[in-house]
Every structure is written in structure tokens, then in C-alpha cells.
Design a protein around this motif. Structure first.
Motif: not given
Length: 265
Positions: A245-255, A258-265
Motif C-alpha cells: 500500500g505504501s508503494a501505491l501511495n508513492s506511485l500515485l504521489n511521486p516526487p 516526475v513531471k508527468v504521471n499518467e496511470n491506471n492503478l
């Protein structure tokens, strides 16, 4: 173990004599050529042969004119931060996406052989399978995931060069990550791959601030964008192979790098 048994007999692949430790929690040994792999170095958590714990495993390659040594920076990172086993490979021919695709498929066979080799520290200790590659190797892992289907659990394509457009039946959770300053493997390749992947998997397209094509080679720097690249790759592995779950949070709220973050998570 999610790596499916091969439909033909694989003889045990000889291990080179050289073995050692990487200076941290990672140990390694070298392997001879096999199929479309000219050589490989296998990084693994030291002492895993003395434990019954299972470890996820990934192939890892560079791209045009690269060898396995160019990607040791990421191999060591994955061992130390994700407790993974990493098969860093050199392709017998490193001049095309197709050759790298064949090399990654050969590496999957090597992984299966080592899993069943009583003389290997990996014997019966490998779990889920990932594929990772950079540039031509990045296009190759996307294509290989298409062909290998459910054998592959996760993919990381770094600055992928000319992947196939036929990715609609890929079943592996896939991250395509590229630098915004990449004038060799255009960000359009990675974004196009993301768009061609099916919606039924976890997938993401990320673009790194002020990051060029060659920064993926021997990436040992401590700049915010190089750190972000490692963080996102580690988080992708941790979420999609471990369900963190913490990794998912990192992916959804990246540093912020990361200027573009399109995802299907």
C-alpha cells in the motif's frame, strides 16, 4: 512460482567460477553464454541459499551497444531495496529490439534453469517474474511481455525504443518511464506504449524532469531526477509484486521530478 515450466528440457547452464559480493547486501555470480545471451551476472541477496524465503526475479538489460555492466547500478539497487534477484544480461547482438527480445526470452530460460539447479543459490527460491530493459532493451521487454503472456508479472520499460504497437493483450503490470529531454527514444514511444496497453492491467507512463537518454546508463548519481527514477522503479516492483500500500501511495504521489504521471492503478 509464476514462471511456467518450459515445454522442452533445459539442461543446467554452467556457472562461471567468479562470484562475490557487491559491497552491500547483494552477492553475485557470472553465467556463461546461453541462447541469445552472451553473458550474465546474477545479483541476489546474500544468504538467500540458507533461507526458505522466496524472492522475485527480473531480467535486466541495456540497449544499443550496451552490455550488462551498464545496468549494474539498477541491479544493485533492486537487490538492496526490493530484495530481488536480478539477471543482468548482455545480448549476443545488441543492435536491434528483436535481438534484445530474444535475449530476454533466453534469460527467462536461464532463470528457470537456475531455479531447478540444486547447485545454485537460487534453487527453489524464485517467485514472481519481471522484465526490465532500457532503450532497445525497453522496447524488447514490452514485446517479450506480449509473447510470454502470463509467465510475466511486471515490466519496467526505461526510455523504450520502438516497441511494437501490438501490446493489447499484455497481462503484466507495466511501467513505461522516460526523460523529458530524451531526443533519442522520444517520450512519444513510451506514451504510445502506455496507450496501447490494455486497461485491465496496472499501467503507468512517467516522464522525468530534465532527464536525457544516456542518464539511464550507469546511473549512479544523486540528483533528484535520478533518485526519483530509482524510487519509482522500486515502488512499481513493490506494489505490483508484493501489493504494498505504501508503494501505491508513492506511485500515485511521486516526487516533484516526475513531471508527468499518467496511470491506471
Amino acid at each position: 512460482m509464476n514462471i511456467h515450466p518450459l515445454k522442452f528440457l533445459i539442461t543446467l547452464i554452467p556457472i562461471a567460477l567468479l562470484a562475490g559480493c557487491g559491497g552491500g547486501s547483494d552477492c553475485y555470480y557470472n553465467m556463461d553464454s546461453y541462447g541469445s545471451v552472451s553473458s550474465a551476472r546474477v545479483f541476489y541477496p546474500c544468504g538467500m541459499e540458507n533461507s526458505s524465503e522466496l524472492h522475485h526475479v527480473t531480467t535486466l538489460s541495456g540497449g544499443l551497444s550496451n552490455t550488462k555492466e551498464n545496468m549494474y547500478w539498477l541491479a544493485g539497487h533492486l537487490v538492496e531495496n526490493n530484495d530481488m534477484v536480478v539477471f543482468a544480461i548482455s545480448a549476443s547482438s545488441n543492435t536491434s529490439v528483436g535481438n534484445y527480445e530474444r535475449a530476454h526470452k533466453s534469460a527467462v530460460e536461464m532463470i528457470e534453469s537456475e531455479r531447478n539447479n540444486p547447485a545454485s543459490p537460487l534453487y527453489l527460491r524464485l517467485d514472481k517474474l519481471a522484465l526490465m530493459g532500457y532503450s532497445m532493451g525497453g522496447g524488447a521487454v514490452l514485446n517479450a511481455a506480449h509473447d510470454l503472456g502470463s509467465e510475466v508479472d511486471a515490466v519496467v520499460a526505461m526510455a523504450p525504443w520502438e516497441p511494437s504497437v501490438f501490446l493489447g493483450d499484455v497481462t503484466a503490470d507495466t511501467l513505461a518511464i522516460v526523460g523529458e529531454n530524451d531526443i533519442v527514444a522520444s517520450p512519444a514511444y513510451a506514451e504510445g506504449a502506455y496507450g496501447n496497453l490494455p486497461d485491465g492491467i496496472n499501467k503507468a507512463f512517467m516522464k522525468l524532469d530534465n532527464f536525457g537518454h544516456l542518464q539511464w546508463v550507469g546511473n549512479t548519481g544523486s540528483s533528484t531526477n535520478t533518485v526519483a527514477a530509482k524510487q519509482m522503479i522500486s515502488a512499481w516492483v513493490d506494489y505490483n509484486l508484493n501489493g504494498s500500500g505504501s508503494a501505491l501511495n508513492s506511485l500515485l504521489n511521486p516526487p516533484s521530478a516526475v513531471k508527468v504521471n499518467e496511470n491506471n492503478l
